[in-house]
Design a protein around this motif. Structure first.
Motif, PDB file in Angstrom:
ATOM      1  N   LYS A  17      51.113  40.667  41.593  1.00  0.00           N
ATOM      2  CA  LYS A  17      52.159  41.253  41.865  1.00  0.00           C
ATOM      3  C   LYS A  17      51.956  42.591  43.081  1.00  0.00           C
ATOM      4  N   GLY A  18      52.821  42.367  44.085  1.00  0.00           N
ATOM      5  CA  GLY A  18      52.613  43.526  44.887  1.00  0.00           C
ATOM      6  C   GLY A  18      53.500  44.978  44.386  1.00  0.00           C
ATOM      7  N   ILE A  19      52.755  46.187  44.327  1.00  0.00           N
ATOM      8  CA  ILE A  19      53.293  47.294  43.793  1.00  0.00           C
ATOM      9  C   ILE A  19      53.881  48.087  44.973  1.00  0.00           C
ATOM     10  N   ARG A  20      53.176  48.617  45.993  1.00  0.00           N
ATOM     11  CA  ARG A  20      53.325  49.358  47.177  1.00  0.00           C
ATOM     12  C   ARG A  20      52.660  48.687  48.303  1.00  0.00           C
ATOM     13  N   GLY A  21      53.275  48.978  49.390  1.00  0.00           N
ATOM     14  CA  GLY A  21      52.751  48.470  50.862  1.00  0.00           C
ATOM     15  C   GLY A  21      52.433  47.033  50.698  1.00  0.00           C
ATOM     16  N   GLN A  22      51.538  46.612  51.389  1.00  0.00           N
ATOM     17  CA  GLN A  22      51.243  45.358  51.629  1.00  0.00           C
ATOM     18  C   GLN A  22      49.410  44.928  51.514  1.00  0.00           C
ATOM     19  N   LEU A  23      49.029  43.868  51.331  1.00  0.00           N
ATOM     20  CA  LEU A  23      47.513  43.884  51.338  1.00  0.00           C
ATOM     21  C   LEU A  23      47.299  42.175  51.261  1.00  0.00           C
ATOM     22  N   GLU A  24      46.294  41.894  52.121  1.00  0.00           N
ATOM     23  CA  GLU A  24      45.803  40.640  52.548  1.00  0.00           C
ATOM     24  C   GLU A  24      44.917  40.202  51.372  1.00  0.00           C
ATOM     25  N   MET A  25      45.136  39.108  50.765  1.00  0.00           N
ATOM     26  CA  MET A  25      44.272  38.825  49.465  1.00  0.00           C
ATOM     27  C   MET A  25      43.802  37.386  49.736  1.00  0.00           C
ATOM     28  N   LYS A  26      43.032  37.040  48.876  1.00  0.00           N
ATOM     29  CA  LYS A  26      42.271  35.745  48.737  1.00  0.00           C
ATOM     30  C   LYS A  26      41.930  35.240  47.537  1.00  0.00           C
ATOM     31  N   MET A  27      42.354  34.178  46.930  1.00  0.00           N
ATOM     32  CA  MET A  27      42.138  33.511  45.803  1.00  0.00           C
ATOM     33  C   MET A  27      40.979  32.379  46.010  1.00  0.00           C
ATOM     34  N   VAL A  28      40.079  32.442  45.180  1.00  0.00           N
ATOM     35  CA  VAL A  28      38.830  31.424  45.242  1.00  0.00           C
ATOM     36  C   VAL A  28      38.740  30.807  44.046  1.00  0.00           C
ATOM     37  N   PHE A  29      39.029  29.425  43.824  1.00  0.00           N
ATOM     38  CA  PHE A  29      38.887  28.652  42.720  1.00  0.00           C
ATOM     39  C   PHE A  29      37.483  27.740  42.854  1.00  0.00           C
ATOM     40  N   LYS A  30      36.576  27.935  42.131  1.00  0.00           N
ATOM     41  CA  LYS A  30      35.165  27.362  42.426  1.00  0.00           C
ATOM     42  C   LYS A  30      34.770  26.672  40.957  1.00  0.00           C
ATOM     43  N   PRO A  31      35.222  25.691  40.650  1.00  0.00           N
ATOM     44  CA  PRO A  31      34.869  24.804  39.413  1.00  0.00           C
ATOM     45  C   PRO A  31      33.482  24.414  39.343  1.00  0.00           C
ATOM     46  N   SER A  32      32.738  24.458  38.208  1.00  0.00           N
ATOM     47  CA  SER A  32      31.469  24.079  38.155  1.00  0.00           C
ATOM     48  C   SER A  32      31.113  23.389  36.705  1.00  0.00           C
ATOM     49  N   PHE A  33      31.765  22.137  36.640  1.00  0.00           N
ATOM     50  CA  PHE A  33      31.654  21.618  35.359  1.00  0.00           C
ATOM     51  C   PHE A  33      30.237  21.077  34.770  1.00  0.00           C
ATOM     52  N   ASN A  34      30.262  21.363  33.530  1.00  0.00           N
ATOM     53  CA  ASN A  34      29.237  21.029  32.602  1.00  0.00           C
ATOM     54  C   ASN A  34      28.051  22.054  33.236  1.00  0.00           C
ATOM     55  N   PHE A  35      28.360  23.241  33.225  1.00  0.00           N
ATOM     56  CA  PHE A  35      27.288  24.163  33.730  1.00  0.00           C
ATOM     57  C   PHE A  35      26.648  23.937  35.058  1.00  0.00           C
ATOM     58  N   ALA A  36      27.447  23.329  36.022  1.00  0.00           N
ATOM     59  CA  ALA A  36      27.187  23.127  37.363  1.00  0.00           C
ATOM     60  C   ALA A  36      26.117  22.034  37.611  1.00  0.00           C
ATOM     61  N   ARG A  37      26.216  20.950  36.203  1.00  0.00           N
ATOM     62  CA  ARG A  37      25.050  19.789  36.383  1.00  0.00           C
ATOM     63  C   ARG A  37      26.145  18.649  36.864  1.00  0.00           C
ATOM     64  N   ASP A  38      27.263  18.664  36.760  1.00  0.00           N
ATOM     65  CA  ASP A  38      28.241  17.544  37.297  1.00  0.00           C
ATOM     66  C   ASP A  38      29.177  17.787  38.347  1.00  0.00           C
TER      67      ASP A  38
END
Length: 536
Positions: A17-38
């Motif tokens: 949620k933006g509170i004041r001003g503006q800001l460039e943001m980035k979301m990263v979703f990096k799934p690693s199933f089975n402790f990065a084995r699958d």
């Protein structure tokens, strides 16, 4: 992690949620199933992406544009956006097949209005937790931190079975860069039993009742025909399984290069005789505060107490799960005494049939043995194990479980010995308590560790009880408690240990720490307020 109409959803929600001003943001979703084995596959959907790996199927949904970036696991999802004042951007990860029927009907168009859904879910979740906290009976000096601890314990409870896990994390190091990295995502009977005590103390009897269901089933499944193993395992999965092989994941570097990364826990195969004491104490308290023991449950309990009466002489690996060999650990012996004592008390309280003469003889014989072999007259303190010359903070439990009177000279002497700094043979450094001194007590592992938070709270409670007879101890207990609270994070949560710089070490958050905090706060507040004694 939303709760809607009192039902937890298998969702993870992130809101910006933006509170004041503006800001460039980035979301990263990096799934690693089975402790990065699958590896996994990504499939575009109308409102986001479907992520599949084996039998696991997830959806990531958002109104913000999502793009796929290739990586070694099958791709990650990113979203870049400009957040302005009063803007709201929501991302929801959920199990694909998690039903949305419990969502109010006017919100069924879930992907089309994630912001509205998030707001409804957030309000519902806040209401659920506020209503749950209304049951808390603790109104003392440290109400906020006690309630945070209660919330942490509740969140570590698996409702379908009543199991309580030791911690939701695995392989977070007890020493940065070291090998003391364990998986605590299981139900230790010891930790669960202490948790029940903590929850009952402040009014949460329903959770205690649910754990009793889990415990009754484990006692029903106990095996008594193997002379080389205990009838119960020290830990179980949240579903009650005891097959928990320990595996090292050598392809992962670990937190700040702390290797090896471990999942599973070989301690499941250890002998830890103390668990029977913690179990019986929790069963006795649960019966006392409303969850009455049935006759069928009593039959299982009676078999267990009989086994303890006949086998309390076993050596074991102890509460700290050492990998240096078995000993006659004093803490384990004390808790075997507790098992016998609470078994007798419960039998008398409910007039249950029991071999009282056999149990009484075993209890009294064990008491004399602990006093003769566990107390070193030259050191003027109880030791870690029979014949040993090192201290162990677990012996602080003596007055807490009524094995020793708080005013008993042997208990006072042990408190004084532990209060000394490590360089003088004690275990306390700047009000924080080591579980034992690695210079004097080897545990079969390399590396160092921090101070143990549960031991610090045990010291506080031990000083509190002794402080009724020595006001200097009570003042010290208050000062250590207030100082200890300063080590919590911004959410009032504690890990297993604290490092030399006050940093959190070990798995986080830790049930053991929070249950001991509740108990220490409860008893310290009662004594400071001049209320009834700490034996209640």
């Amino acid at each position: 992690m939303p709760v809607v109409e009192n039902k937890g959803l298998k969702w993870l929600v992130r809101k910006v949620k933006g509170i004041r001003g503006q800001l460039e943001m980035k979301m990263v979703f990096k799934p690693s199933f089975n402790f990065a084995r699958d590896k996994h596959q990504l499939k575009k959907t109308e409102y986001g992406y479907n992520i599949q790996s084996g039998s696991l199927n997830l959806d990531l949904i958002s109104k913000s544009p999502l793009v796929v970036v290739d990586n070694e696991y099958g791709g990650q999802i990113e979203s870049s956006f400009l957040i302005k004042e009063n803007d709201i951007v929501v991302f929801i990860m959920k199990e694909t097949f998690d039903s949305i029927e419990i969502i109010p009907k006017h919100l069924y168009r879930l992907p089309e209005d994630t912001e509205k859904l998030e707001n409804e879910a957030f309000i519902s979740t806040i209401f659920y937790w506020q209503k749950w906290l209304e049951k808390c009976t603790y109104k003392g000096r440290w109400r906020e931190i006690v309630e945070r601890s209660a919330l942490a314990l509740k969140l570590m409870t698996f409702e379908p079975t009543g199991a309580i896990i030791a911690s939701p994390t695995c392989s977070l190091p007890e020493g940065i860069g070291g090998q003391r990295n364990w998986d605590y995502r299981y139900c230790w009977l010891r930790d669960c039993s202490f948790s029940v005590y903590g929850l009952i103390r402040i009014g949460f009897t329903e959770e205690a009742h649910n754990f009793m269901r889990f415990l009754e089933q484990r006692c029903a499944d106990a095996v008594y025909d193997d002379p080389n193993r205990m009838p119960l395992r020290i830990m179980y999965s949240i579903h009650g399984e005891s097959n928990i092989p320990e595996i090292e994941l050598n392809h992962l570097s670990g937190y700040r290069d702390s290797k090896p990364v471990r999942i599973g826990n070989d301690a499941v195969n250890q002998v830890q005789m103390d668990i029977f004491g913690e179990l019986m104490d929790s069963i006795y308290l649960s019966n006392k505060y409303g969850s009455l023991v049935s006759y069928d449950f009593w039959l299982h309990i009676r078999n267990m107490i009989d086994w303890v009466a006949e086998n309390y002489h076993w050596k074991d690996e102890g509460i700290w799960e050492v990998r240096s060999g078995k000993q006659h650990f004093v803490y384990s012996k004390i808790m075997c005494w507790v098992a016998l004592d609470r078994g007798l008390r419960l039998a008398d309280r409910r007039s249950f049939p029991a071999p009282r003469e056999k149990w009484t003889k075993a209890r009294d014989t064990l008491y004399e043995e602990i006093q003769q072999k566990g107390y070193d007259k030259e050191m003027h303190s109880f030791t870690q194990y029979y014949g040993g010359k090192s201290l162990d903070a677990s012996t602080l439990i003596m007055s807490l479980v009524f094995f020793m009177a708080p005013s008993d000279p042997r208990n006072i002497n042990t408190l004084k010995a532990i209060l000394k700094p490590p360089e003088e043979g004690g275990l306390v450094a700047n009000s924080l308590v080591f579980r034992y001194n690695l210079q004097h007590a080897q545990d079969g592992l390399d590396g160092e560790e921090g101070t143990f938070n549960i031991c610090t709270f045990w010291l506080i409670e031990g000083l509190t009880r002794a402080g009724k007879y020595n006001k200097e101890f009570l003042v010290k207990a208050r000062l250590i408690f207030d100082e200890m609270l300063g080590y919590a994070n911004h959410l009032g949560l504690f890990s297993e240990e604290l490092g030399i710089g006050g940093e959190s070490l070990g798995n986080f958050p830790q049930a053991f720490t929070h249950l001991s905090l509740i108990s220490a706060a409860f008893n310290l507040d009662r004594v400071l307020s001049g209320k009834s004694n700490t034996n209640a």
